[in-house]
Design an enzyme around this catalytic site. Structure first.
Site, PDB file in Angstrom:
ATOM      1  N   CYS A 189      -3.545  51.686  65.708  1.00  0.00           N
ATOM      2  CA  CYS A 189      -3.209  53.014  66.238  1.00  0.00           C
ATOM      3  C   CYS A 189      -1.977  52.955  67.131  1.00  0.00           C
ATOM      4  O   CYS A 189      -1.175  53.890  67.162  1.00  0.00           O
ATOM      5  CB  CYS A 189      -4.398  53.577  67.024  1.00  0.00           C
ATOM      6  SG  CYS A 189      -5.823  53.986  65.989  1.00  0.00           S
ATOM      7  N   CYS A 356      -2.983  50.618  48.548  1.00  0.00           N
ATOM      8  CA  CYS A 356      -3.207  51.604  49.601  1.00  0.00           C
ATOM      9  C   CYS A 356      -2.878  50.914  50.922  1.00  0.00           C
ATOM     10  O   CYS A 356      -2.051  49.989  50.927  1.00  0.00           O
ATOM     11  CB  CYS A 356      -4.635  52.149  49.569  1.00  0.00           C
ATOM     12  SG  CYS A 356      -5.931  50.919  49.840  1.00  0.00           S
TER      13      CYS A 356
END
Length: 392
Positions: A189, A356
């Site tokens: 993050c 991905c």
């Protein structure tokens, strides 16, 4: 009034106690339970608030970090005035203000192999809101040893993953990620960003799973991984098997075990350490980035990014085509995928490389393509994270 509850507790929990599925007996189970929450951050914030509000009798908060200003857009259990304070203590203050009838314990230490068994002792459930792989593997192994349900989730950007792992009842974390990634190979993050509300959506879902387990109601999310796209507002679920577990045809007769089995369309098939191996220690249905680059130079090949459109537009591998996993699933359900492969890629004989962020979505996508005739569809090991790591 029941002797276990005060008049104020009846008022506090009344709106959920009137639910037939929960009732007084379910509320008693919550009051007598002990939830251990790893992390008082983005996921831990809603987890802790909703467990406390629901009346989980004992809550242990494990976090060795301090509150920072950059936390507050998603870690809503804290306040600006508590910046630089202990996260565990800040969270505990919020819980005690919300519900004075529960016991809140704080552990201002990092979870380690040395202390985990002691910290998990007596826990009814463990909710894992940690932000690093080392802690997740430590928690998983300890939960498996103790037979404790391990509710896990991870968030990044606008997307999230969540599941309930429980040794003896279904898969564990290692069935999804059998090998711990090397430090720095997976975005975080702090490096890739995260939308604050995503933590609320997923953390609240984790709390719901815990309440079902503790009150013994409903069906926990065992044997499936939920993928949530914030930009699409959609949950997708992919089955996950424990290692050595086999899928059988629905409603098969136990006397016919060994017959009528089919290869499962599962994440585990791509991630299990027991998967068939080829050169480079990769499963037969995976290629490394180097192998795909080598193969694509000799034949017709397509590189397919199965992340959501916003993820693709933000950053992708040059030369890739975007086919979001949710769109791929929809075509499979509608029966149009085989025709799509023929129309857009010239048939099933081409080489397909799927990727991905890290692997789960692309593993499943490659298998779906193989099931629709594209026999040379491969997952690219490590996904975008591995490609970026090679560029550094």
């Amino acid at each position: 009034m029941h002797e276990n509850f005060s008049p104020s507790e009846y008022k506090l929990y009344g709106r959920q106690m009137i639910l037939p599925e929960l009732g007084l007996e379910g509320q008693k189970k919550l009051k007598n339970s002990h939830a251990v929450v790893i992390g008082a951050g983005g996921l831990g914030a809603p987890v802790l608030l909703y467990l406390a509000g629901a009346g989980v009798g004992t809550i242990t908060i494990i976090d060795d970090d301090a509150v920072e200003v950059s936390n507050l857009h998603r870690q809503v259990i804290h306040t600006f005035s508590r910046v630089e304070n202990s996260k565990a203590q800040s969270a505990a203050d919020s819980l005690r203000s919300l519900n004075p009838f529960i016991t809140v314990r704080t552990v201002e230490k990092r979870l380690t192999e040395e202390n985990v068994d002691v910290l998990f002792a007596g826990a009814s459930v463990v909710l894992d809101g940690s932000d690093n792989f080392e802690t997740r593997y430590i928690a998983s192994r300890a939960c498996a040893r103790a037979g404790i349900a391990h509710i896990w989730a991870a968030i990044l950007g606008f997307d999230a993953q969540m599941s309930v792992f429980w040794q003896g009842h279904g898969p564990v974390y290692e069935d999804l990620y059998p090998v711990q990634p090397a430090p720095g190979t997976v975005p975080t993050c702090s490096t890739a960003g995260v939308i604050g509300a995503l933590a609320g959506v997923v953390g609240t879902s984790m709390a719901m799973e815990a309440l079902k387990i503790l009150a013994e109601i409903g069906t926990p999310l065992i044997g499936q991984v939920g993928y949530y796209s914030g930009l699409e507002g959609r949950w997708e679920y992919i089955p996950l098997l424990a290692q050595n577990e086999e899928a059988q045809e629905p409603h098969s007769d136990k006397s016919e075990q060994g017959k009528g089995k089919k290869e499962p369309n599962l994440i585990n098939r791509h991630n299990s350490v027991s998967s068939p191996q080829k050169a480079g220690n990769l499963p037969l249905d995976e290629l490394s980035w180097e192998e795909f680059e080598r193969e694509k130079n000799t034949e017709k090949a397509f590189l397919i990014d199965v992340r959501e459109r916003a993820e693709y537009l933000a950053l992708t591998v040059p030369g890739s085509t975007n086919l979001p996993f949710a769109q791929l699933q929809k075509m499979e359900q509608e029966g149009t995928l085989t025709a799509y492969i023929s129309a857009h890629f010239g048939g099933e004989t081409a080489l397909f490389g799927f990727f991905c962020s890290g692997g789960p979505r692309s593993s499943a996508a490659a298998e779906i393509f193989r099931n629709h005739g594209a026999k040379r569809a491969f997952n690219i090991a490590g996904g975008l994270a591995q490609w970026l790591n090679q560029k550094i």
